[in-house]
Write a protein that holds these residues in place. Structure first.
Motif, mmCIF file in Angstrom:
data_model
loop_
_atom_site.group_PDB
_atom_site.id
_atom_site.type_symbol
_atom_site.label_atom_id
_atom_site.label_comp_id
_atom_site.label_asym_id
_atom_site.label_seq_id
_atom_site.Cartn_x
_atom_site.Cartn_y
_atom_site.Cartn_z
ATOM 1 N N TYR A 189 -4.969 1.979 8.367
ATOM 2 C CA TYR A 189 -3.567 1.981 7.948
ATOM 3 C C TYR A 189 -2.729 2.927 8.817
ATOM 4 N N GLN A 212 -3.469 2.803 0.216
ATOM 5 C CA GLN A 212 -4.211 2.192 -0.880
ATOM 6 C C GLN A 212 -3.265 1.450 -1.831
ATOM 7 N N LYS A 269 -4.343 7.122 -2.446
ATOM 8 C CA LYS A 269 -4.063 7.781 -1.176
ATOM 9 C C LYS A 269 -3.182 6.877 -0.314
ATOM 10 N N THR A 274 -8.134 -0.565 -0.117
ATOM 11 C CA THR A 274 -7.826 0.405 0.931
ATOM 12 C C THR A 274 -7.662 -0.342 2.246
ATOM 13 N N ALA A 278 0.841 -1.200 0.000
ATOM 14 C CA ALA A 278 0.000 0.000 0.000
ATOM 15 C C ALA A 278 0.881 1.258 0.000
#
Length: 268
Positions: free
Chosen positions: A109, A52, A49, A105, A34
């Motif tokens: 995170y 993601q 973003k 997503t 990510a």
């Protein structure tokens, strides 16, 4: 493939996901790849973003290939899809279909990558745990006293009663249709049909849709290659309704033929 480093907690070894090898590999691969940058990045005209990851299921299948004896094996697309659906249901990731693949997503995170959860030493955390337990006991005692005082003061405030739908209510019938269609794709336990019926009602009344539109979407979504794995309740049906409607209308401007609809006894 993204380079650099990312952090994770040793708590992962105590998490149930650790015992599911396939699910763990998929989640850790998505989480590890990510976007880390605060400002995000752009991949294939899609702005990603922080937290993601953009990847197709087919590429994931290749990425997750593993060696067995002298050759390499791959998980089936169905297995990967099933495990990702479980991750979505468990609230670990969210997914969104794009023209360039699936946008994953990672939920929470920021919490995974923050240092706050690692700052206190073990001894301090243990002290805090003990203090928290004693504080909870104190609060429980206070709550018990407050409950008694409330009863003595004849406090008659009650929560609103849960709405009950009759078996011949159109909303409940649609809820049962949705459940039966989901069972054709995945085995789930029988839900609270009153709760499901209430979400169906909101989908029709609050979102300004017709009962026929909702029924058509139930049939279309539960037969779709991708959405059949995502739609596992009226909540997800309502959440993704607009997005699915765009795809549905792109492929065909016609409604689902009456011959394909279940016999509901509903006259739309």
């Amino acid at each position: 493939m993204a380079k650099g480093a990312f952090q994770t907690s040793r708590e992962i070894f105590e998490n149930p996901i650790w015992t599911d090898v396939v699910k763990f590999r998929i989640f850790f691969y998505i989480y590890g790849n990510a976007v880390f940058a605060n400002d995000g990045t752009t991949v294939a005209d899609v702005h990603l973003k922080r937290g993601q990851f953009l990847r197709s299921y087919r590429n994931l299948q290749n990425d997750l290939a593993y060696k067995e004896k002298r050759g390499y094996k791959q998980y089936s697309l169905n297995t990967i899809k099933k495990k990702i659906d479980q991750l979505v249901k468990e609230g670990r990731i969210e997914i969104e279909v794009t023209d360039y693949g699936t946008l994953f997503t990672v939920v929470n995170y920021e919490e995974y990558q923050g240092f706050g959860r690692y700052e206190n030493p073990i001894s301090e955390r243990q002290k805090n745990d003990k203090r928290t337990q004693s504080e909870r006991q104190e609060n429980n005692n206070k709550n018990d006293k407050n409950d008694k005082n409330d009863k003595n003061n004849n406090n008659t405030s009650k929560k609103p009663k849960k709405r009950v739908y009759s078996d011949d209510d159109p909303n409940k019938k649609l809820a049962k249709i949705l459940y039966q269609k989901i069972l054709e794709n995945i085995n789930i336990k029988e839900p609270d049909f009153n709760s499901w019926a209430n979400v169906i009602r909101l989908t029709i009344e609050a979102d300004k849709r017709s009962g026929k539109d909702v029924q058509d979407m139930i049939i279309w979504a539960t037969q779709h290659e991708f959405w059949s794995g995502v739609i596992q309740s009226p909540v997800s049906l309502r959440k993704h309704f607009d997005k699915m409607l765009v795809q549905k209308n792109k492929k065909s401007s016609k409604s689902v033929p009456d011959s394909e609809l279940p016999d509901t006894g509903l006259d739309w």
